[in-house]
Scaffold this motif. Sequence first.
Motif, PDB file in Angstrom:
ATOM      1  N   TRP A 438       0.867  -1.208   0.003  1.00 52.80           N
ATOM      2  CA  TRP A 438      -0.015  -0.273   0.072  1.00 52.80           C
ATOM      3  C   TRP A 438       0.852   1.285  -0.022  1.00 52.80           C
ATOM      4  CZ3 TRP A 438      -4.746  -0.468  -1.013  1.00 52.80           C
ATOM      5  CH2 TRP A 438      -5.518  -1.646  -0.717  1.00 52.80           C
ATOM      6  N   ASP A 439       1.841   1.355   0.773  1.00 49.59           N
ATOM      7  CA  ASP A 439       2.725   2.303   0.747  1.00 49.59           C
ATOM      8  C   ASP A 439       4.123   2.035   1.199  1.00 49.59           C
ATOM      9  OD1 ASP A 439       3.013   2.313   3.828  1.00 49.59           O
ATOM     10  OD2 ASP A 439       0.916   3.286   3.882  1.00 49.59           O
ATOM     11  N   SER A 440       5.077   3.018   1.444  1.00 45.72           N
ATOM     12  CA  SER A 440       6.343   2.773   1.867  1.00 45.72           C
ATOM     13  C   SER A 440       6.609   2.722   3.062  1.00 45.72           C
ATOM     14  CB  SER A 440       7.355   3.961   1.117  1.00 45.72           C
ATOM     15  OG  SER A 440       6.970   5.158   1.652  1.00 45.72           O
ATOM     16  N   THR A 441       5.672   2.672   4.141  1.00 45.26           N
ATOM     17  CA  THR A 441       5.722   2.505   5.587  1.00 45.26           C
ATOM     18  C   THR A 441       6.183   1.258   6.086  1.00 45.26           C
ATOM     19  OG1 THR A 441       3.597   2.292   6.230  1.00 45.26           O
ATOM     20  CG2 THR A 441       4.186   4.659   6.059  1.00 45.26           C
ATOM     21  N   LYS A 442       6.477   1.125   7.237  1.00 39.78           N
ATOM     22  CA  LYS A 442       6.487   0.032   7.680  1.00 39.78           C
ATOM     23  C   LYS A 442       5.395  -1.176   7.320  1.00 39.78           C
ATOM     24  CE  LYS A 442       7.949  -2.411  12.333  1.00 39.78           C
ATOM     25  NZ  LYS A 442       8.075  -2.156  13.773  1.00 39.78           N
ATOM     26  N   PHE A 443       5.650  -2.283   6.937  1.00 36.49           N
ATOM     27  CA  PHE A 443       5.017  -3.160   6.580  1.00 36.49           C
ATOM     28  C   PHE A 443       4.085  -3.000   5.519  1.00 36.49           C
ATOM     29  CE2 PHE A 443       4.687  -3.759  11.627  1.00 36.49           C
ATOM     30  CZ  PHE A 443       5.473  -4.845  11.724  1.00 36.49           C
ATOM     31  N   ALA A 444       4.841  -1.914   4.693  1.00 35.81           N
ATOM     32  CA  ALA A 444       4.190  -1.709   3.314  1.00 35.81           C
ATOM     33  C   ALA A 444       2.727  -1.152   3.542  1.00 35.81           C
ATOM     34  CB  ALA A 444       4.165  -2.711   2.390  1.00 35.81           C
ATOM     35  N   GLY A 445       2.181  -0.654   4.738  1.00 33.70           N
ATOM     36  CA  GLY A 445       1.003  -0.223   5.059  1.00 33.70           C
ATOM     37  C   GLY A 445      -0.145  -1.445   4.997  1.00 33.70           C
ATOM     38  N   GLN A 471       2.443   5.233  -6.634  1.00 28.51           N
ATOM     39  CA  GLN A 471       1.746   5.194  -7.894  1.00 28.51           C
ATOM     40  C   GLN A 471       0.718   6.271  -8.063  1.00 28.51           C
ATOM     41  OE1 GLN A 471       1.451   1.567 -10.181  1.00 28.51           O
ATOM     42  NE2 GLN A 471       3.225   0.705  -9.281  1.00 28.51           N
ATOM     43  N   ARG A 472      -0.076   6.409  -7.115  1.00 31.34           N
ATOM     44  CA  ARG A 472      -1.114   7.190  -7.222  1.00 31.34           C
ATOM     45  C   ARG A 472      -0.680   8.726  -7.485  1.00 31.34           C
ATOM     46  NH1 ARG A 472      -4.300   5.423  -1.964  1.00 31.34           N
ATOM     47  NH2 ARG A 472      -6.359   4.571  -2.666  1.00 31.34           N
ATOM     48  N   ASN A 473       0.529   9.092  -6.844  1.00 29.01           N
ATOM     49  CA  ASN A 473       0.962  10.388  -7.091  1.00 29.01           C
ATOM     50  C   ASN A 473       1.761  10.432  -8.585  1.00 29.01           C
ATOM     51  OD1 ASN A 473      -0.028  11.369  -4.727  1.00 29.01           O
ATOM     52  ND2 ASN A 473       1.738  10.570  -3.741  1.00 29.01           N
ATOM     53  N   ASN A 474       1.773   9.446  -9.286  1.00 30.27           N
ATOM     54  CA  ASN A 474       2.608   9.622 -10.402  1.00 30.27           C
ATOM     55  C   ASN A 474       1.587   8.891 -11.618  1.00 30.27           C
ATOM     56  OD1 ASN A 474       4.260   8.990 -12.474  1.00 30.27           O
ATOM     57  ND2 ASN A 474       5.562   7.165 -11.722  1.00 30.27           N
ATOM     58  N   THR A 478       1.935   2.312 -13.400  1.00 29.10           N
ATOM     59  CA  THR A 478       1.054   1.314 -13.798  1.00 29.10           C
ATOM     60  C   THR A 478      -0.431   1.461 -13.324  1.00 29.10           C
ATOM     61  OG1 THR A 478       2.801  -0.190 -14.168  1.00 29.10           O
ATOM     62  CG2 THR A 478       0.774  -1.209 -13.609  1.00 29.10           C
ATOM     63  N   LEU A 479      -0.314   1.934 -11.988  1.00 32.16           N
ATOM     64  CA  LEU A 479      -1.724   2.257 -11.494  1.00 32.16           C
ATOM     65  C   LEU A 479      -2.704   3.069 -12.126  1.00 32.16           C
ATOM     66  CD1 LEU A 479      -3.894   1.834  -9.143  1.00 32.16           C
ATOM     67  CD2 LEU A 479      -2.596   3.341  -7.992  1.00 32.16           C
ATOM     68  N   ASN A 480      -2.066   4.122 -12.493  1.00 31.53           N
ATOM     69  CA  ASN A 480      -3.093   5.168 -13.384  1.00 31.53           C
ATOM     70  C   ASN A 480      -3.141   4.707 -14.900  1.00 31.53           C
ATOM     71  OD1 ASN A 480      -3.619   7.166 -11.390  1.00 31.53           O
ATOM     72  ND2 ASN A 480      -1.425   7.825 -11.482  1.00 31.53           N
ATOM     73  N   PHE A 481      -2.394   3.743 -15.287  1.00 33.54           N
ATOM     74  CA  PHE A 481      -2.689   3.383 -16.539  1.00 33.54           C
ATOM     75  C   PHE A 481      -3.773   2.245 -16.533  1.00 33.54           C
ATOM     76  CE2 PHE A 481      -1.840   0.304 -20.076  1.00 33.54           C
ATOM     77  CZ  PHE A 481      -2.011   1.157 -21.161  1.00 33.54           C
ATOM     78  N   TYR A 482      -3.860   1.564 -15.317  1.00 33.15           N
ATOM     79  CA  TYR A 482      -4.670   0.542 -15.201  1.00 33.15           C
ATOM     80  C   TYR A 482      -6.367   1.230 -15.050  1.00 33.15           C
ATOM     81  CZ  TYR A 482      -7.475  -3.018 -12.814  1.00 33.15           C
ATOM     82  OH  TYR A 482      -8.551  -4.371 -12.552  1.00 33.15           O
ATOM     83  N   LYS A 483      -6.363   2.402 -14.312  1.00 40.71           N
ATOM     84  CA  LYS A 483      -7.532   2.946 -14.076  1.00 40.71           C
ATOM     85  C   LYS A 483      -7.948   3.517 -15.338  1.00 40.71           C
ATOM     86  CE  LYS A 483      -6.314   5.531 -10.503  1.00 40.71           C
ATOM     87  NZ  LYS A 483      -6.113   6.571  -9.230  1.00 40.71           N
TER      88      LYS A 483
END
Length: 584
Positions: A438-445, A471-474, A478-483
């Motif tokens: 999910w994110d870059s925090t501990k345990f990947a969110g 990826q939301r912010n980019n 790949t995420l934004n292309f998928y959407k």
Amino acid sequence: MQTFPCICVTLLCIAAVNAHPKANKKGPHLEWYENGVFYQIYPRSFKDSNGDGIGDIRGIIQELDYLKELGVDGAWISPIFKSPMVDFGYDIEDFYDVDPMFGTMADLEELFREAEKRNIKIILDFVPNHSSDKCEWFKKSVKREGKYTDYYVWAAGKNNNTEPPNNWVSIFYGSAWTFNEERNQWYYHAFAKEQPDLNFRNTEMLKEMKEILLFWLKKGASGFRIDALNFIFEYEDLRDEPLTGITNDPKMFQYTTQEYTTNLNENFEVAYKFRNIFDEYNNDHPKEELVLLGEAYAQENDYAKYFGDGKGRMGLHVPFNFILITEMDKDSSAQFVKTLIDDRIKLIPDGHRPNWQVGNHDRSRIGSRYCERRIDGFNALIMTLPGIAVTYYGEEIGMVDNRNISFGQTVDPQAKGLDPTSNWLERSRDPQRTPMQWDSTKFAGFMPENATAMPWLPIHRDYKDLNVAQQRNNPRSTLNFYKRLVQLRKENAFTYGSFRSTVLNENVFAYVREFEGSDTYWVLINFGNRVEKIDMTQSNLDASLLQEFEVAAVSSDSCHEQGAKLKASAVILGKYDAIILKNA
């Protein structure tokens, strides 16, 4: 995404709009699922709300807005029923209750309600082939109690009951028979010994299955995905299966042909009976929109039977189509892919829609099978082919297998029983089931940062660079292309349009999607590892009058920029590009 020197996919979708506005013709009526996007959630790995290291129902509730953001229509959730978790929920102890590991019945009912608010259907995983050996039905069957006596497949063994009844082999290695001392018989299990097969020749057991389906429909489920449907029946005379000659190890599943234990005609009959249960319930509840999916690994000549018998008896709404998983490899040519897809579409009976998927919890992820640079292309492929798309969680951000899991960390029963010096990792399904990033925090969110437990499987090491938040912010992710692809499939050409394919050269597979009164779309896929220059005005895809295109959307690593102009006579397919074009 990292760059790897391997053969990858290039995809272009080209939309041509006439000089004059088109009258938007209304397409035929489709049920909600017939152009739907289904998203598979492996609940242990999706989102852990309480920090115990295992994903749960409340974690799914927390991320319903993410599913809404993706634009998916239905979420298929792998089993959350009470289970000893030998096979992580596919060994069900109580078909009428939620496992405390995942939450409560109240949590599940809340999930149904909250998903409905977002117009997302929740599809439960239904496992009728077998139960857990901890199930009360099995315990009573062992004791030969009443109707439960023949709920399972029991048989006497060979050589005075000292050996299994035949040579049938379990998928999880070893004999498919286990001896029960109390009953003094052997019971059959296509999977683990803790997963005894149910006997569908017993009418009382079939009635039980009906009650289970109705129970969960009344709770709020919008449908089911039926697991292991091709394993439901076995030859009643328990004859030995022929040998394949593939292996000399009699404990390997590939040792026998499985022709007496899978894909029997009775399996199709069960699909029709399940559909009849659905239709009867739907007739009494006409406002509910239900769907029946099925895991249907079947021979080509049998696949269409899962839709119905052709004489009026209906089967599954969506028998899963696995050809993009089982038949392709990283070296598949453009011509091979064209033939594969065209042939499958021809198999679909009139009045039904094809479906496409390239991953699930039992198969290696796209980027690990084909290479990471091909992820956008394969996502685009399943989204632009006619029919239904199925996405395995994490594929929308390009997650890959975690191949750094050691044998000591392995929990998959398909692999942990093997010799640690063997190629056990090739058999393990753990690498594609690791926690969502999910994110870059501990345990990947995946779980709270202050959690003291560890995730049930190791999180992939790349999570700090490959995650939803990043990826939301980019805009070029790949995420934004998928959407964007999910949005595009709502266009009439993709929803209702015709499909015609061709091979433009040895590397480029192409197809056109057309619907009268609407924009026409072309899809070009480069299966070669070199740049291709295509003159679309000379193609046989009805593009001879087009002059120029505008880049409407780009994949995460495209060499093109959104808004750029491209000449129709010189469309450049980069090695790995995936772009969407429209007329300038």
